[in-house]
Structure formats: structure tokens, C-alpha cells
Design an enzyme around this catalytic site. Structure first.
Site, PDB file in Angstrom:
ATOM      1  N   ASP A 134       6.280 -40.930  89.065  1.00 30.68           N
ATOM      2  CA  ASP A 134       5.217 -41.522  88.244  1.00 30.68           C
ATOM      3  C   ASP A 134       5.605 -42.927  87.761  1.00 30.68           C
ATOM      4  O   ASP A 134       6.707 -43.409  88.008  1.00 30.68           O
ATOM      5  CB  ASP A 134       4.911 -40.581  87.066  1.00 30.68           C
ATOM      6  N   ASP A 140      -5.626 -41.327  87.586  1.00 27.76           N
ATOM      7  CA  ASP A 140      -5.728 -39.864  87.668  1.00 27.76           C
ATOM      8  C   ASP A 140      -7.159 -39.396  87.892  1.00 27.76           C
ATOM      9  O   ASP A 140      -8.102 -39.910  87.292  1.00 27.76           O
ATOM     10  CB  ASP A 140      -5.227 -39.220  86.361  1.00 27.76           C
TER      11      ASP A 140
END
Ligand SMILES: *[C@@H]1O[C@H](CO)[C@@H](O)[C@H](O)[C@H]1NC(C)=O
Ligand SMILES: *[C@@H]1O[C@H](CO)[C@@H](O)[C@H](O)[C@H]1NC(C)=O
Ligand SMILES: *[C@@H]1O[C@H](CO)[C@@H](O)[C@H](O)[C@H]1NC(C)=O
Length: 399
Positions: A166, A221
């Protein structure tokens, strides 16, 4: 690396796309760039499961073991879903006294190596999560920035097969530098580990990540809504020509089965993700799927399009208001098509042979991948009625 080569590739792509709506093949330069990550993984898009979309931080080792059980017991494993990926929140807040990452002792008391053994014992692979910054997005566990070699070796020694990496708390350091450092660390870790970049598409990873990872996120996302899913599909579409065996665009994990969309919306989500060679990472609780969810995720025809060996990402080839045609070539001269009605009422959608890359005079059979019916000997175009927010998906085989 960010200089000449991508620009060159860009012009080659322009040349190769001007002739036909469907890009016949990727440029030589793009292929050469991808070959730089020599871990041999991701020859087709990765398939499996990830904890985030359903569980967020509320995970523990029992859930992960039960998911692995369910993957095998409900038949998904034999359809190709193989990675069981733990997302954020698996580690203890602090590194141990040697500076190593450690599993959270209350939620993962047996430790990650034991979990990897369990998952491997089921014939599956274990994925884990890290962050190219000082702390992960939840801030509950340490990031790997400055600890890349140490953490890659830890993951390898634990038997981890996959790293989702991430981009939170990244100190403003260039993504190319941060992700490349972990890529090299993984290659030197002593274990072949799939590298999934989760850089959110902020620095156009399609243009540089081919040599760095096996997949790269192209968007923020996904949310479990029609609006989010459709917007992400469109954003990801722009990068179609950069995908191929070994490195895939990643429009984020599947929401199918999480409850925020209708069955037809989820069928569209799955069909488009399959067509665009997205990773098929299930994001629902597969221990308790509805019949409809299982039917969508288990469609072998649709999965076969995603896993086709040619590895060319399908893309949007026609748009008439809310009525769209997405298509892409498959091996053996076949073509996959999705007729997608994004409007609020039923509509007819016509895919013309010229926009899917066929000669207008070509006669073909169209296999409906959701009903399993066949429309024989169609010529010039395929014209079908599609319900609101639904799609029809075909493999067209020229005669
Ligand atoms: C372990 O996880 C629990 C539950 O999420 C959390 O309350 C606790 O603070 C974590 N422990 C450590 C050491 O990070
Ligand atoms: C299309 O089909 C016609 C008639 O069979 C043929 O003459 C022509 O060469 C074909 N064009 C292409 C591009 O295949
Ligand atoms: C497609 O079929 C519908 C009827 O189902 C018809 O109204 C429409 O004109 C057709 N469109 C094309 C382009 O052939």
C-alpha cells in the site's frame, strides 16, 4: 527509467491503435519493459480472496483458516482461485526487539508461518499486506519504508507467496523509488513472491510498474456501490494497452456478494473485471455466500475469458449514451464482448463487427457466457436487448 522508453512505447501504441478498434497486440517496447520483473508469476491475472472489502480490520487467524476451508469446500479453488490474502491489521503495533514485523499476538496467536502451512496444506497460497510508508493505512501496524530487505526476508521465511503493498504515510518519496526498492528486496528474498502494487494510480503506474510488479492499482479504493464500480471501470480502461502476461492493471478487488449492489450490477462488475484482465480477488465472506453470489463467482466461461493465455486487456470500443460495448481479443482468433447497459431502462445494444475488430462479412457464432446459449451464424453485428444495469457477455468465434 521514466525518460525515453515509455515515450517511445507511447508512440508505438499510437501507431498500433490507429488501425483497428481492438488493439491486436502490445508493443515490443511494452513487452520488454514487463520482462524486467523476472519472477515468472502472474502470467494470467491473479485469482483468490482478500480480507479488506468485507472484514476491514476485523480479522483473525480463525477467519483466514475458515476462508481457506471454504475456498476448497465450495469448489472455488478448483476454478482457479488460489491466493488467500490478508490485508491491513494483521501485525502488532510495534516491531519486535530485532526490528522485525510480528503478527498481532491476540488475533494471530499461532503466527503467520503456521497460517501459511495451513493454507499451503489446502493447496492454496498465502498473501500478506505491507505499506511503502512509515505506517500502514490503518496506522495500526508499521510500514516497510526503510525496512524493505528485512521485511521481504521475513515474508519469505514465513512462506508468504504474495505481497499487496500500500501507499499510505509515504513521506512524499517517489512511488517509483519506494516500490522499486521493495521489488528488488522481494527478488532477493529467496522466495518467489507475487508483487501487487497498491499505489492507487497516482503516478501512472502503467507507464513504469511493468518491470516492478505483477499488478498495479490504477484507481483509488472501490466502494460497494454501482457509482464507484462504474467510475473505476472507466478510469482503469485508459491504461488497457499497458497490461499483459506478467503485469496487470488492477481496478481493485471484487465487491460481488457484499450487499451494496443488485445481482445484475454484480454480474456486470464480474463480467467487466474478467474482460479487462483484472485480478479476480473475491472480497466477500465466502463462508456464507448466497446462491446468486456463488453462481456469479463460479462462472467458468467468464473466468476463462479472464485467464485466456493471450492476456490482452479488453476495453470500451463503443459508447452510445449509457449503452456500451466492451471487447477484447482472445487466443484462437476469438473475441470476448460485453454489451453493458448503464442506463436506468432496458435498451437494445448493437456491437458492430467493425468496432470489435472483425470484417463486416465475417459469420460467427456467439456463445452467451451467462445463459450458456449459442446464437449461430451472426454476421456484421450482434444486436441484443439488455436490462438496466445489466450486461450480456459473449465469446464470438468466427467461422
Ligand atoms: C492486536 O489487535 C487488537 C484487536 O484489533 C488490538 O486491540 C491490539 O491493540 C493489537 N495489539 C497489538 C500489540 O498491536
Ligand atoms: C473482408 O471480407 C471480404 C470478402 O470476403 C474480403 O474480400 C476482404 O479481404 C476481407 N477484409 C479483411 C480485412 O479481412
Ligand atoms: C436492434 O433490435 C431492436 C429490436 O430488438 C431494434 O428496434 C433495433 O432497431 C435494432 N438495432 C439495430 C442497430 O439493428
Amino acid at each position: 527509467m521514466a525518460g525515453k522508453a515509455p515515450l517511445c512505447a507511447f508512440f508505438l501504441l499510437l501507431l498500433s491503435t490507429s488501425a483497428a478498434a481492438i488493439r491486436p497486440a502490445r508493443s515490443v517496447a511494452a513487452t520488454a519493459r514487463r520482462a524486467a520483473l523476472e519472477n515468472g508469476l502472474g502470467r494470467t491475472p491473479q485469482m483468490g480472496w482478500n480480507s479488506w472489502n468485507h472484514f476491514h480490520c476485523k480479522i483473525n487467524e480463525e477467519i483466514i483458516r475458515e476462508i481457506a476451508d471454504a475456498m476448497v469446500d465450495n469448489g472455488l479453488a478448483k476454478l482457479g482461485y488460489e491466493y488467500i490474502n490478508i490485508d491491513d491489521c494483521w501485525a502488532a503495533y510495534d516491531r519486535d526487539s530485532q526490528g522485525n514485523l510480528a503478527a498481532n499476538a491476540s488475533t494471530f496467536p499461532s503466527g503467520i508461518p503456521a497460517l501459511a502451512n495451513y493454507v499451503h496444506g489446502k493447496g492454496l497460497k498465502l498473501g500478506i499486506y505491507g505499506d511503502a510508508g512509515s505506517r500502514t493505512c490503518s496506522k495500526l501496524m508499521p510500514g516497510s519504508l526503510g525496512y524493505e530487505d528485512k521485511d521481504a526476508k521475513t515474508f519469505a521465511s514465513w512462506g508468504v507467496d504474495y505481497l499487496k503493498y500500500d501507499n499510505c504515510n509515504n513521506q512524499g518519496i517517489s512511488p517509483q523509488l519506494r516500490y522499486n526498492t521493495m521489488s528488488k528486496a522481494l527478488l532477493n528474498s529467496g522466495r518467489n513472491i507475487f508483487f501487487s502494487l497498491c499505489e492507487w494510480g497516482v503516478d501512472d503506474p502503467g507507464t513504469w510498474a511493468g518491470g516492478v510488479g505483477n499488478s498495479w492499482r490504477t484507481t483509488g479504493d472501490i466502494k460497494d456501490t454501482w457509482a464507484s464500480m462504474t467510475a473505476i471501470a472507466d478510469k482503469n480502461d485508459k491504461w488497457a494497452s499497458y497490461a499483459g502476461p506478467g503485469g496487470w492493471n488492477d481496478p481493485d478487488m471484487l465487491e460481488v456478494g457484499n450487499g451494496g449492489m443488485t445481482t445484475e450490477e454484480y454480474r456486470s462488475h464480474f463480467s467487466i473485471w474478467a474482460l479487462v484482465k483484472a485480478p479476480l480477488l473475491i472480497g466477500c465472506d465466502i463462508r456464507s455466500m448466497s446462491k446468486e453470489t456463488k453462481e456469479i463467482l463460479s462462472n467458468e466461461n467468464v473466468i476463462a475469458v479472464n485467464q485466456d493465455e493471450l492476456g490482452v486487456q479488453g476495453h470500451k470500443v463503443q459508447q452510445d449514451g449509457d449503452q456500451e460495448v466492451w471487447a477484447g481479443p482472445l487466443s484462437g482468433g476469438k473475441i470476448a464482448i460485453v454489451l453493458w447497459n448503464r442506463g436506468s431502462t432496458k435498451a437494445s445494444i448493437t456491437a458492430s463487427w467493425s468496432s470489435i475488430g472483425l470484417n463486416a462479412s465475417t459469420v460467427a457464432d456467439a456463445h452467451d457466457l451467462w445463459t450458456d446459449g449459442v446464437i449461430s451464424s451472426v454476421q456484421g453485428e450482434l444486436n441484443e436487448t439488455v436490462d438496466s444495469h445489466a450486461c450480456k457477455m459473449y465469446v464470438v468465434t468466427p467461422k
